[in-house]
Scaffold this active site. Structure first.
Site, PDB file in Angstrom:
ATOM      1  N   LYS A 155     -19.146 -38.633 -12.421  1.00  0.00           N
ATOM      2  CA  LYS A 155     -18.291 -37.474 -12.173  1.00  0.00           C
ATOM      3  C   LYS A 155     -19.187 -36.252 -12.020  1.00  0.00           C
ATOM      4  O   LYS A 155     -19.986 -35.942 -12.899  1.00  0.00           O
ATOM      5  CB  LYS A 155     -17.308 -37.233 -13.320  1.00  0.00           C
ATOM      6  CG  LYS A 155     -16.497 -35.952 -13.157  1.00  0.00           C
ATOM      7  CD  LYS A 155     -15.868 -35.520 -14.470  1.00  0.00           C
ATOM      8  CE  LYS A 155     -15.107 -34.195 -14.339  1.00  0.00           C
ATOM      9  NZ  LYS A 155     -15.981 -33.069 -13.912  1.00  0.00           N
ATOM     10  N   GLY A 207     -24.534 -30.180 -19.452  1.00  0.00           N
ATOM     11  CA  GLY A 207     -23.697 -29.017 -19.175  1.00  0.00           C
ATOM     12  C   GLY A 207     -23.721 -28.035 -20.331  1.00  0.00           C
ATOM     13  O   GLY A 207     -24.700 -27.953 -21.080  1.00  0.00           O
ATOM     14  N   SER A 208     -22.632 -27.336 -20.502  1.00  0.00           N
ATOM     15  CA  SER A 208     -22.565 -26.273 -21.495  1.00  0.00           C
ATOM     16  C   SER A 208     -22.346 -26.818 -22.902  1.00  0.00           C
ATOM     17  O   SER A 208     -21.905 -27.961 -23.091  1.00  0.00           O
ATOM     18  CB  SER A 208     -21.418 -25.317 -21.151  1.00  0.00           C
ATOM     19  OG  SER A 208     -20.163 -25.960 -21.339  1.00  0.00           O
ATOM     20  N   GLY A 212     -19.958 -29.926 -24.161  1.00  0.00           N
ATOM     21  CA  GLY A 212     -20.384 -30.989 -25.061  1.00  0.00           C
ATOM     22  C   GLY A 212     -19.450 -31.148 -26.239  1.00  0.00           C
ATOM     23  O   GLY A 212     -19.129 -32.265 -26.654  1.00  0.00           O
ATOM     24  N   GLU A 229     -27.103 -33.129 -23.104  1.00  0.00           N
ATOM     25  CA  GLU A 229     -28.074 -32.064 -22.859  1.00  0.00           C
ATOM     26  C   GLU A 229     -27.282 -30.807 -22.550  1.00  0.00           C
ATOM     27  O   GLU A 229     -26.612 -30.718 -21.518  1.00  0.00           O
ATOM     28  CB  GLU A 229     -29.009 -32.372 -21.694  1.00  0.00           C
ATOM     29  CG  GLU A 229     -30.084 -31.306 -21.557  1.00  0.00           C
ATOM     30  CD  GLU A 229     -30.741 -31.266 -20.191  1.00  0.00           C
ATOM     31  OE1 GLU A 229     -31.011 -30.148 -19.704  1.00  0.00           O
ATOM     32  OE2 GLU A 229     -30.962 -32.338 -19.612  1.00  0.00           O
ATOM     33  N   CYS A 263     -32.221 -26.021 -16.384  1.00  0.00           N
ATOM     34  CA  CYS A 263     -31.994 -26.420 -17.772  1.00  0.00           C
ATOM     35  C   CYS A 263     -33.144 -25.971 -18.661  1.00  0.00           C
ATOM     36  O   CYS A 263     -32.928 -25.522 -19.785  1.00  0.00           O
ATOM     37  CB  CYS A 263     -31.839 -27.935 -17.864  1.00  0.00           C
ATOM     38  SG  CYS A 263     -30.450 -28.603 -16.925  1.00  0.00           S
ATOM     39  N   GLU A 362     -27.934 -17.934 -23.977  1.00  0.00           N
ATOM     40  CA  GLU A 362     -28.343 -18.471 -22.683  1.00  0.00           C
ATOM     41  C   GLU A 362     -27.961 -17.514 -21.563  1.00  0.00           C
ATOM     42  O   GLU A 362     -26.816 -17.060 -21.479  1.00  0.00           O
ATOM     43  CB  GLU A 362     -27.711 -19.843 -22.447  1.00  0.00           C
ATOM     44  CG  GLU A 362     -28.209 -20.522 -21.197  1.00  0.00           C
ATOM     45  CD  GLU A 362     -27.754 -21.967 -21.105  1.00  0.00           C
ATOM     46  OE1 GLU A 362     -28.536 -22.820 -20.660  1.00  0.00           O
ATOM     47  OE2 GLU A 362     -26.590 -22.241 -21.488  1.00  0.00           O
TER      48      GLU A 362
END
Length: 461
Positions: A155, A207-208, A212, A229, A263, A362
């Site tokens: 996905k 992703g974020s 997660g 991650e 990343c 971030e």
């Protein structure tokens, strides 16, 4: 019908859209993957490896379509040629170690006993891939998962909605069975439902942090293995004996390449006081040479951010830091293409500190803060003062010093004299809110399989 749309950062238009699958149709697709998995796993390992490599080669043949598609979908300039270098390097490396990584661990093979540990595929692996490096991040799991005998359901993020479709097309055309590797167009609710029903045997998400957490909540009680991650705020530390020009070149590239949407991009830099002024001066000159513009133009070196809402976060962080005393060193007049939307000029901030969200949260954009430090201890404290931990970049001529400092750092990877690189021979992993688990290397294969022990007592007379 829910449509999954990619709004292009190039001009704000709807570049591509696909209808989201219903939960029932998606569950049927996963069921086909499960049915196909046993036969796929029974194929010889080398056959699976070669089919994955053929899929990689077929995708390379599609570069004429892939490169401009990426520019339209997420803004990376066509001059950089897509993600083929990393995509190929990672695929080829995991292929080269697959046999050793998946080989049994033989404890005893005697007249009395056979004792060994074998690796078995989990079954159906669900890969939820991000938009910033949509091919490279996906292949980190897709290639070893398929080689290990899993089937894979992919996905992709809506921003890069065409990537999964194109990857699966390449692999199927190369000979991977259709049900073994599938791309599904899913909205968040359907994704959560599939996970909560325990339809997958392993889930890998990039992703974020909030994404997660959502996946962990959905998987609660299913005992499904998860690799995550998530966010990052990766630091660089330039010591007094560093190669100054090399440090500027690599760290500024690490902070701004792909419009800072990496990343393991460099988001904060600590420089020894003896080099600080020269490092800042050279960094400003380096960043000022970018040409911000349409990513389809071969002269463009910095494209738009993938979405104007991402650029809005960066602008807000910069404005907040400036309001608290930081100084912005890059003249915005150098970048007339900055439109207040997705097209965002790069920026360097000084007079920053850790009271500012810009140095702690971030940013994920082409902006970096630089602070002066006096000692290794001060730098270590600042680098660890983060809720994230993916990589750090240390700049010194002394490998022993870098290793000593590295032992004190809360991070997944310690770089010396390089940054923003994923070595496929080393496990890619993070700590704290960057996530858990790991991809690539021998350990990546271990995460995509489960151990099974054999204790065989032989009949003796």
């Amino acid at each position: 019908m829910t449509m999954i749309q990619c709004i292009s950062p190039v001009d704000g238009s709807v570049y591509a859209e696909r209808p989201a699958m219903t939960a029932e149709a998606a569950a049927e697709a996963v069921g086909r993957a499960r049915k196909a998995q046993k036969a796929w796993a029974k194929r010889p390992l080398e056959e699976r490896v070669q089919l994955v490599l053929k899929g990689r080669a077929r995708l390379n043949e599609m570069s004429g379509d892939v490169v401009p598609e990426l520019a339209w979908m997420m803004g990376r300039p066509v001059r950089y040629g897509g993600e083929y270098r990393g995509f190929n390097e990672r695929s080829n490396y995991v292929a080269s170690i697959a046999a050793d990584a998946l080989a049994p661990i033989v404890v005893e093979d005697s007249r009395a006993f056979e004792r060994r540990i074998e690796r078995e595929p989990h079954g159906v692996v669900f890969v939820i891939a991000p938009w910033n490096y949509p091919y490279m991040t996906a292949i980190n799991t897709v290639a070893p998962a398929l080689m290990a005998g899993n089937t894979v359901v992919l996905k992709h993020a809506s921003q890069t909605v065409l990537v999964g479709e194109r990857m699966v097309k390449a692999f199927v055309e190369a000979g991977v069975p259709e049900d073994v590797f599938q791309n599904l167009f899913l909205d968040h609710d359907t994704t959560a439902r599939l996970i909560s029903e325990g339809l997958f045997d392993f889930i890998n998400f990039t992703g974020s942090v909030e994404g997660g957490r959502s996946i962990e909540r959905a998987a609660a009680g299913t005992f499904t293995g998860i690799g995550l991650e998530l966010g990052g705020k990766d630091p660089g530390y330039v010591m007094e004996d560093a190669d100054l020009d090399a440090a500027v070149d690599v760290l500024m590239d690490g902070a701004t390449y792909n419009s800072g949407q990496c990343c393991c991009g460099i988001e904060r830099i600590y420089v020894h006081e003896s080099l600080y002024d020269r490092f800042v001066e050279k960094s400003v000159a380096w960043v000022s040479n970018y040409k911000l513009g349409n990513p389809l133009d071969n002269e463009t070196t910095l494209g738009p951010m993938a979405n104007k809402r991402f650029a809005k976060v960066v602008r807000e962080q910069i404005a907040d830091a400036v309001s608290k005393g930081a100084r912005a060193l890059i003249d915005p007049k150098l970048f007339p293409a900055d439109d207040g939307g997705a097209y965002l000029a790069p920026q360097i901030l000084v007079d920053v500190d850790h009271s500012m969200p810009f140095m702690r949260e971030e940013t994920f954009g082409p902006a970096v803060g630089i602070m002066k430090v006096k000692t290794d201890g001060e730098a270590i404290g600042l680098m660890n003062d983060s809720r994230y931990g993916l990589t750090v970049s240390l700049w010194t001529k002394e490998a022993d010093r870098a290793a000593r400092i590295g032992h004190e750092l809360e991070t997944g990877t310690v770089f010396m004299n390089r940054a923003d690189y994923l070595d496929p021979a080393l496990v890619w992993t993070g700590v704290k809110e960057t996530g858990r688990g790991g991809s690539l290397s021998v350990l990546g294969f271990h995460n995509l399989t489960r151990p099974k022990s054999y204790h065989l007592k032989k009949v003796t007379t």
